[in-house]
Scaffold this motif. Sequence first.
Motif, PDB file in Angstrom:
ATOM      1  N   HIS A 119       0.824  -1.215   0.000  1.00 12.22           N
ATOM      2  CA  HIS A 119       0.000   0.000   0.000  1.00 12.22           C
ATOM      3  C   HIS A 119       0.865   1.275   0.000  1.00 12.22           C
ATOM      4  O   HIS A 119       0.544   2.256  -0.674  1.00 12.22           O
ATOM      5  CB  HIS A 119      -0.900  -0.038   1.241  1.00 12.22           C
ATOM      6  CG  HIS A 119      -1.851   1.100   1.357  1.00 12.22           C
ATOM      7  ND1 HIS A 119      -3.035   1.148   0.659  1.00 12.22           N
ATOM      8  CD2 HIS A 119      -1.804   2.240   2.079  1.00 12.22           C
ATOM      9  CE1 HIS A 119      -3.664   2.276   0.956  1.00 12.22           C
ATOM     10  NE2 HIS A 119      -2.939   2.963   1.816  1.00 12.22           N
ATOM     11  N   HIS A 123       1.090   4.533  -2.600  1.00 15.62           N
ATOM     12  CA  HIS A 123       1.052   5.980  -2.316  1.00 15.62           C
ATOM     13  C   HIS A 123       2.263   6.684  -2.933  1.00 15.62           C
ATOM     14  O   HIS A 123       2.134   7.739  -3.555  1.00 15.62           O
ATOM     15  CB  HIS A 123       1.040   6.225  -0.804  1.00 15.62           C
ATOM     16  CG  HIS A 123      -0.336   6.164  -0.197  1.00 15.62           C
ATOM     17  ND1 HIS A 123      -1.390   6.910  -0.657  1.00 15.62           N
ATOM     18  CD2 HIS A 123      -0.819   5.457   0.853  1.00 15.62           C
ATOM     19  CE1 HIS A 123      -2.469   6.664   0.077  1.00 15.62           C
ATOM     20  NE2 HIS A 123      -2.157   5.786   1.003  1.00 15.62           N
ATOM     21  N   SER A 144      -0.289   9.509   5.930  1.00 14.83           N
ATOM     22  CA  SER A 144      -1.645   8.983   5.818  1.00 14.83           C
ATOM     23  C   SER A 144      -2.220   8.761   7.215  1.00 14.83           C
ATOM     24  O   SER A 144      -1.656   9.208   8.207  1.00 14.83           O
ATOM     25  CB  SER A 144      -1.615   7.676   5.030  1.00 14.83           C
ATOM     26  OG  SER A 144      -0.996   6.688   5.800  1.00 14.83           O
ATOM     27  N   ASP A 311      -6.730   7.087  -0.505  1.00 11.97           N
ATOM     28  CA  ASP A 311      -6.652   5.710  -1.004  1.00 11.97           C
ATOM     29  C   ASP A 311      -7.433   5.538  -2.309  1.00 11.97           C
ATOM     30  O   ASP A 311      -8.572   5.998  -2.415  1.00 11.97           O
ATOM     31  CB  ASP A 311      -7.196   4.745   0.057  1.00 11.97           C
ATOM     32  CG  ASP A 311      -6.221   4.602   1.224  1.00 11.97           C
ATOM     33  OD1 ASP A 311      -5.080   5.099   1.099  1.00 11.97           O
ATOM     34  OD2 ASP A 311      -6.602   3.986   2.231  1.00 11.97           O
TER      35      ASP A 311
HETATM   36 ZN    ZN Z   1      -3.425   4.955   2.343  1.00 11.54          ZN
END
Ligand code: ZN
Length: 342
Positions: A119, A123, A144, A311
């Motif tokens: 993840h 980003h 985040s 996201d």
């Molecule tokens: Zn995120």
Amino acid sequence: MRVLGLETSCDETAAAVIEIDAADTERPRARALSDVVHTQTEVHARFGGVVPELASRDHLQRALPVVDQALQQAQVTLADLDGIAVTCGPGLVGALLVGVQLAKSLALASGKPLVGTNHLEGHLLAALLSDDAPAPPFLGLVVSGGHTSLYEVAAIGSYKLLGSTLDDAAGEAFDKVAKLLGLPYPGGVHIDRLARTGDPKAHAFPRGLARRKRDQLDFSFSGLKTAVRVHVEEHGVPTGQALNDLCASFQEAVCDALTARAVRAARAARLERLVICGGVAANSRLRSLAQERCAADGIHLHLPAVKLCTDNGAMIALSGALRLARGQRASMDLTADPGLRL
Ligand code: ZN
Ligand code: KG4
């Protein structure tokens, strides 16, 4: 190359199809053919935070329709794809598992290659979907709800962690302070809005580790959160202009700490480009302060559009496509890893 990306690590069910020419490995040309995000904000709002069990259940209900929509918007079927990418971690294990199982089923049914992605890499690479795509090497600040970390990106696929938060993530601090102030979840965007008409100098809140450890590149936001809590305990939850001033002062402290460290890290690592990404990169003050400081220091700043900061599936499709281009493939043993590191 066309890749479907699937993201279910926290409270967004997202899917996107991207088209990428990965021949130039330094600066691959990529664009999103579709980008569908279903947010669970309403599911969690009354609890003031993400409830993992509810997140998993909502992903289960939404994942297939979101994938269908992403394929339809891109005007492709599974047969037109060159691969299926999915977030394996970090994140909530139950939430991640929904995406991983669905991606495996789609790969099995279509015979298309499967790849698991991180993840945080998603980003960091989201900026490559912008017109002003950064070529490595660059410094990446991921801010985040779950992470606040500085990475040196020497090349796509090569990440060195330079510093990270010792306690709360920046987004977590925004959300916790918003809760203290009686604002809805997730609070970052509400603080951002109220702060626009507030005085950032109204309260002199602490800047984490700034004074104590000048050279280090880690972050700390728990002291700042405590300072706001103590203020609220002593004076009550402010309203009107006083609330806006408190939001602006808190936000200024977070943005000051983030941008000061990022600029210092860029200088120390002799990197000319800085990418700021992750949900908190949507913050208007962080964007303007980073622009000011980078301009003063001769650093080229890359700020992805707001919808690429929070996201989304496109960033996962992109990081997956670049992994596929490097020859990575996942087997049907692929599983979720909630603590996956980058
Ligand atoms: Zn995120
Ligand atoms: O990257 P993201 O969508 O999900 C995670 O991977 O965590 O980031 C979500 C975080 C939340 O804490 C949210 O409050 C914060 O990003 N956020 C903001 C803003 N928009 C989202 N924080 C400050 N200002 C904003 N405008």
